[in-house]
Design a protein around this motif. Structure first.
Motif, mmCIF file in Angstrom:
data_model
loop_
_atom_site.group_PDB
_atom_site.id
_atom_site.type_symbol
_atom_site.label_atom_id
_atom_site.label_comp_id
_atom_site.label_asym_id
_atom_site.label_seq_id
_atom_site.Cartn_x
_atom_site.Cartn_y
_atom_site.Cartn_z
ATOM 1 N N ILE B 30 45.672 39.106 47.564
ATOM 2 C CA ILE B 30 44.931 38.447 46.474
ATOM 3 C C ILE B 30 44.303 39.541 45.633
ATOM 4 C CG2 ILE B 30 43.244 36.694 45.880
ATOM 5 C CD1 ILE B 30 43.604 35.494 48.596
ATOM 6 N N GLY B 31 45.139 40.208 44.880
ATOM 7 C CA GLY B 31 44.670 41.314 44.063
ATOM 8 C C GLY B 31 44.755 40.963 42.605
ATOM 9 N N ALA B 32 45.070 42.003 41.839
ATOM 10 C CA ALA B 32 45.138 41.791 40.395
ATOM 11 C C ALA B 32 46.268 40.830 40.020
ATOM 12 C CB ALA B 32 45.338 43.130 39.704
ATOM 13 N N ALA B 152 33.969 42.103 52.046
ATOM 14 C CA ALA B 152 33.110 41.908 50.872
ATOM 15 C C ALA B 152 33.954 41.676 49.620
ATOM 16 C CB ALA B 152 32.202 43.128 50.693
ATOM 17 N N VAL B 153 34.992 42.479 49.487
ATOM 18 C CA VAL B 153 35.853 42.358 48.299
ATOM 19 C C VAL B 153 36.514 40.983 48.255
ATOM 20 C CG1 VAL B 153 38.011 43.179 47.297
ATOM 21 C CG2 VAL B 153 36.275 44.818 48.003
ATOM 22 N N VAL B 154 37.073 40.578 49.398
ATOM 23 C CA VAL B 154 37.768 39.285 49.446
ATOM 24 C C VAL B 154 36.790 38.149 49.154
ATOM 25 C CG1 VAL B 154 38.950 37.677 51.003
ATOM 26 C CG2 VAL B 154 39.634 40.066 50.934
ATOM 27 N N ALA B 155 35.566 38.270 49.643
ATOM 28 C CA ALA B 155 34.572 37.219 49.381
ATOM 29 C C ALA B 155 34.303 37.093 47.884
ATOM 30 C CB ALA B 155 33.275 37.538 50.134
ATOM 31 N N VAL B 156 34.128 38.225 47.221
ATOM 32 C CA VAL B 156 33.850 38.196 45.780
ATOM 33 C C VAL B 156 35.052 37.609 45.016
ATOM 34 C CG1 VAL B 156 33.460 39.634 43.739
ATOM 35 C CG2 VAL B 156 32.235 40.117 45.855
ATOM 36 N N VAL B 157 36.247 38.058 45.395
ATOM 37 C CA VAL B 157 37.445 37.586 44.679
ATOM 38 C C VAL B 157 37.642 36.083 44.889
ATOM 39 C CG1 VAL B 157 39.947 37.805 44.498
ATOM 40 C CG2 VAL B 157 38.553 39.837 44.793
ATOM 41 N N ALA B 200 53.439 39.406 43.456
ATOM 42 C CA ALA B 200 52.018 39.258 43.731
ATOM 43 C C ALA B 200 51.741 39.123 45.229
ATOM 44 C CB ALA B 200 51.478 38.042 42.991
ATOM 45 N N PHE B 201 52.742 38.634 46.000
ATOM 46 C CA PHE B 201 52.535 38.486 47.448
ATOM 47 C C PHE B 201 52.694 39.808 48.191
ATOM 48 C CE2 PHE B 201 54.064 33.945 46.896
ATOM 49 C CZ PHE B 201 52.797 33.423 47.008
ATOM 50 N N ALA B 282 39.041 42.691 42.558
ATOM 51 C CA ALA B 282 40.329 42.502 43.223
ATOM 52 C C ALA B 282 41.157 43.783 43.178
ATOM 53 C CB ALA B 282 41.094 41.354 42.566
ATOM 54 N N SER B 283 41.125 44.465 42.026
ATOM 55 C CA SER B 283 41.892 45.710 41.931
ATOM 56 C C SER B 283 41.336 46.747 42.902
ATOM 57 C CB SER B 283 41.884 46.242 40.502
ATOM 58 O OG SER B 283 40.575 46.497 40.074
#
Lengths: 184, 744
Positions: B30-32, B152-157, B200-201, B282-283
């Motif tokens: 789950i990125g850009a 933390a990153v995944v939570a924000v995204v 994207a996957f 996400a990036s």
């Protein structure tokens, strides 16, 4: 039998590929000129120059191939070096042209308008690419092939070198390393 | 056959549980992509992107379960590199490893710059380097720290994506009417969108790459990979559906920030900053997992001698491959400093994934040695393998010693030599390197030369040409109140052989059918500054005509105004116009019975809201024109079936004015071909852009004649009759057409 057949057809196929990648850029220009409605002789000078260079280098590549078939300790070295050289040739013969023609378009255009023979520039660039490819072929082959250690050259371990085997090495493969190296 | 113990002690610390493994997978996937890929996918398939998503998910599931099975059997760092090496042989492992390290290092640099460009475009490089340094430092502190930051990153995204779904669905703009048909763009479009979304996957295998740091890998990894993939599919489906319902596929396709567009369309537009923050973070998450993946693969390659063995080191406290991590960080920083790889990122990642996929589907293949392995004497191989270490090393260099292999119980027998037959020995390191370079080089060379460089050499007119040396009679044309002859040519600026051929034919045509001026349709200079190249690309080719007193009028092209945002650019344009004797950027001239209106279509936003003044001038000038013929000239074509195509917005801005004021003819360049339309509301549109280059051209509903050829247009206006010929360099005529003045 299969190997003999491969030995027979590989050099001409390689030489044909070698020739093809050298004349391909000139053909591309000629085909574009034809499609654009520029008439019959436009671009022929470049094709002739490339054909001369291509034929000469195809002959050189063919003879190199035959020589390496005779002397290679491992046949794979010959094939790998040949593929590497062909890639370098294909890239050089086209990319170098595009880079020089595009990068110095001001200079070439000025010179061309003063009677400078563009075909000389074309042939010169392709000759440089051919030289680089030929050097690549020989250096890569030399680099891949086994070389005798200092001890072997002194003959200290030559007794341990293997004898030719009967189960199918190439013309050079299977012989003792020092033997093959001494022949070269 | 031997079975590898999946819980054997390793040098890296096994500290990641199932939850952490799933989170790392989510951080990679789950990125850009979710913020950017939906737009292009909607462009390809419309609402069918949902079908494409299902296809992509199905393919990804197959690949992911393969990865999971392999990771359970080979729970080591390195992922694809290890599987390729163990299942297919050292050559394929070597290629896969290098492909992964090179491709993902480039991806890291691209992703770091993406982060910088999202956050602060003016400071993108310092920000990108800062991000790489910070994330490398986090990775250095241990894989638990990596997992915590990823959480933390995944939570924000995810929070940001929830905001997108909420903003799109309950902002008041959602409607099922916007969806349209699922297969309206055809199945090829659906498949294309599936390909875009599959990209994207990419990232589900990151868990496998960290296999040496997962607790109980045989159980954890096969659970974590499908779980992370499943969550990602659900998230993508929810976000895509919400965005489609909110604004429809067309708006998504046209937007550079599709999710922000979906949110902005409703009453919750205050959520747009949250979407942007989500994209930025996400990036960072993707970058974090990429750096971890690259360092683990490099570490694994170094252990086998495929990268310098110095990298094969584990930090005594943090239990991470610290040298590989620091080296990866430094290389990425170097790349960020010297190159912007964002444009190549997608292609690189796709290339690596293709290789990875090919290796995975080879999992169940029968035992087979590397195709390039040479056939040599079995007896010799055995005799030359001494037991002493230094001698073994020397003999390996000589290529006669088989490297040690490990085999699993996946149904593949070890590659032991069979008595009585010639054996396939593996390649030594030098051979591997040279063969890999040759194979990769031949692939790249084939694609580059066949698809790009040879066509480029053919169409770009790079071979210098000699200028025409023809003496023409001076001022041989006759312009009266009801008669004028002119030539129109566009895109002449190469100075090459094709440009010279067109210029030569223009001079010869002048001898037979003299014309008083040349309407130049733009792009008078390629490959350099106009001031420097003026002589070579314009003065010398056109010298016979200039000496004969023929005038030149220019409609400015995009290559004439490459630098127009700067003072230097403006000075260049002014110099260009001065040299041609042209009075302004857009202007009108009168010759005999015709008025000519030259537009500057290189102005940014000219076909939007950016240059109202020019359109108002055109409308006024046409309204006050009293001549029998009205001809509008501009560089960008309103109607074209060529490579550039019809210029977006040009019809909307130009056509109402043209129709209202009964313009007879619109001449344009830009696309390198010749094309004439049927009269559209009384006006004929012509593309005459074959002044030195050629591009392929198709046909559209509006096309009367289209041809990819070098050419210029010779136009003869006599009273209310206009006769135009499109003339090739060899003098043959590609098209002739006649018009009657609309103002009889």
């Amino acid at each position: 039998m299969r190997r003999e057949l491969a030995d027979r057809i590989a050099p001409p196929i390689y030489a044909a590929l070698d020739f093809a990648v050298i004349i391909a850029p000139a053909l591309a220009v000629k085909v574009a000129a034809e499609r654009g409605g520029m008439g019959g002789t436009e671009g022929v000078d470049l094709i002739i120059a490339s054909c001369v260079l291509g034929a000469a280098h195809a002959a050189v590549a063919w003879s190199r191939f035959l020589f390496e078939e005779r002397t290679a300790v491992r046949r794979a070295d010959m094939w790998i070096a040949a593929v590497d050289a062909l890639v370098v040739l294909a890239l050089g013969a086209t990319f170098l042209l595009v880079a020089v023609l595009y990068g110095f378009s001001d200079e070439h255009a000025s010179l061309a308008n003063r009677g400078y023979p563009v075909v000389a520039l074309w042939a010169g660039i392709q000759l440089a690419a051919i030289a680089v490819a030929e050097v690549t072929a020989r250096v890569v082959f030399w680099w891949l092939e086994p070389h005798p250690s200092r001890a072997m050259r002194r003959g200290l371990v030559s007794a341990a070198a293997p004898k030719p085997t009967a189960d199918g090495p190439g013309r050079g493969a299977g012989r003792g390393v020092s033997e093959a190296a001494n022949e070269r | 056959m031997s079975t590898q113990d999946p819980v054997a002690p390793t040098r890296l610390a096994r500290r990641l549980g199932t939850f952490d493994a799933v989170v790392i997978g989510l951080g990679s996937m789950i990125g850009a992509g979710v913020f950017a890929a939906i737009g292009p996918a909607a462009g390809a398939a419309g609402s069918g992107l949902l079908v494409g998503l299902a296809i992509a998910a199905g393919v990804a599931y197959c690949n992911a379960t393969s990865s999971a099975a392999l990771a359970a059997v080979y729970p080591q760092s390195g992922g694809t590199y290890v599987y390729g090496r163990e299942r297919l042989g050292p050559l394929w492992g070597y290629l896969a490893g290098w492909g992964f390290v090179v491709g993902k290092t480039a991806s890291c640099a691209a992703m770091a710059l993406t982060f910088g460009a999202y956050a602060l475009p003016e400071w993108r490089r310092p920000l990108a380097i800062g991000a790489v340094v910070a994330l490398t430092a986090v990775n250095y502190q241990g894989v638990r720290k990596t997992a915590w930051l990823t959480r933390a990153v995944v939570a924000v995204v995810l929070a940001s994506l929830v905001a997108v779904v909420a903003g799109a669905l309950i902002g008041g703009q959602a409607s099922a009417d916007t969806l349209g048909s699922l297969t309206g763009h055809g199945w090829s479009g659906v498949l294309e969108s599936g390909g875009l979304l599959f990209f994207a996957f990419a990232g589900y295998a990151r868990i496998a790459t960290l296999g040496e740091e997962v607790v109980d890998p045989a159980r954890t990894i096969p659970r974590a990979i499908p779980l992370a993939l499943g969550i990602t599919v659900v998230v993508y489906a929810a976000v895509s559906t919400a965005a489609l319902l909110a604004v429809g596929p067309d708006a998504l396709a046209e937007s550079t920030a599709p999710l922000a567009t979906a949110v902005r369309a409703g009453s919750f537009d205050w959520l747009v900053p949250a979407v942007r923050i989500g994209g930025t973070v996400a990036s960072l998450g993707v970058l974090l997992s990429l750096i971890a993946g690259v360092s683990r693969t490099a570490f694994s390659m170094a252990a086998n001698g495929d990268l310098p063995r110095w990298l094969d080191a584990v930090h005594p406290t943090h239990r991470v491959p610290h040298r590989a991590e620091l080296t990866a960080g430094m290389v990425i920083c170097g790349l960020v400093l010297v190159a912007d790889l964002r444009g190549y990122w997608l292609q690189l990642v796709r290339g690596v994934d293709l290789l990875r996929h090919r290796q995975r589907i080879g999992m169940g293949a029968p035992a087979r040695a590397a195709p390039l392995a040479p056939v040599t004497g079995r007896r010799r191989s055995h005799r030359l393998c001494p037991s002493r270490p230094h001698a073994a090393h020397r003999q390996r260099r000589l290529g006669s010693c088989r490297p040690r292999h490990r085999y699993s119980d996946l149904g593949r027998p070890p590659r032991a030599p069979t008595a009585g037959t010639a054996t396939m020995t593996t390649l030594n390191r030098r051979q591997l390197l040279a063969a890999a370079a040759g194979l990769a080089g031949s692939g790249v060379t084939g694609v580059l030369l066949g698809n790009h460089v040879w066509p480029l050499l053919a169409r770009e007119d790079l071979v210098p040409g000699r200028a025409p040396d023809i003496a023409l009679p001076s001022e041989a044309w006759q312009t009266t109140d009801d008669h004028v002859v002119f030539a129109a040519v566009g895109d002449t600026g190469s100075g090459g052989r094709q440009a010279m051929a067109v210029a030569t034919q223009m001079a010869r045509t002048y001898e037979a059918m003299p014309f008083g001026f040349v309407a130049h349709l733009g792009d008078i200079c390629y490959y350099g500054n106009f001031e420097d190249r003026y002589e070579d690309v314009f003065a010398r080719p056109m010298r016979p005509l200039i000496r004969a007193g023929v005038g030149f009028e220019l409609a400015i092209g995009n290559h004439d105004a490459d630098l127009r945002h700067s003072d230097e650019g403006l000075a260049e344009i002014e110099a260009e116009l001065r040299l041609l004797g042209t009075p302004g950027l857009y202007y009108a001239t009168t010759h005999g019975p015709a008025d000519f209106f030259y537009l500057d279509s290189s102005v940014p936003g000219v076909f939007g809201e950016g240059a109202r003044q020019q359109w108002e001038w055109l409308a006024d000038a046409l309204a006050t024109s009293s001549n029998q013929w009205r001809i509008v000239l501009l560089h960008h074509p309103p109607y074209s079936s060529g490579q550039h195509g019809s210029t977006p917005g040009a019809r909307e801005m130009l056509e109402p004015i043209v129709r209202r004021h009964q313009v007879d003819l619109v001449l344009a360049g830009h696309d390198h071909h010749y094309e004439r339309t049927h009269p559209l509301h009384g006006t004929t549109y012509v593309v005459s852009g074959g002044g030195c280059k050629m591009r392929a051209v198709g046909r559209s509903d509006f096309t009367a004649v289209a041809e990819s050829t070098l050419q210029f247009l010779h136009v003869d206006i006599d009273g209310d009759q206009l006769t135009a010929r499109s003339i090739r360099p060899d003098g043959s005529v590609a098209d002739v057409f006649e018009l009657r003045a609309r103002r009889g």
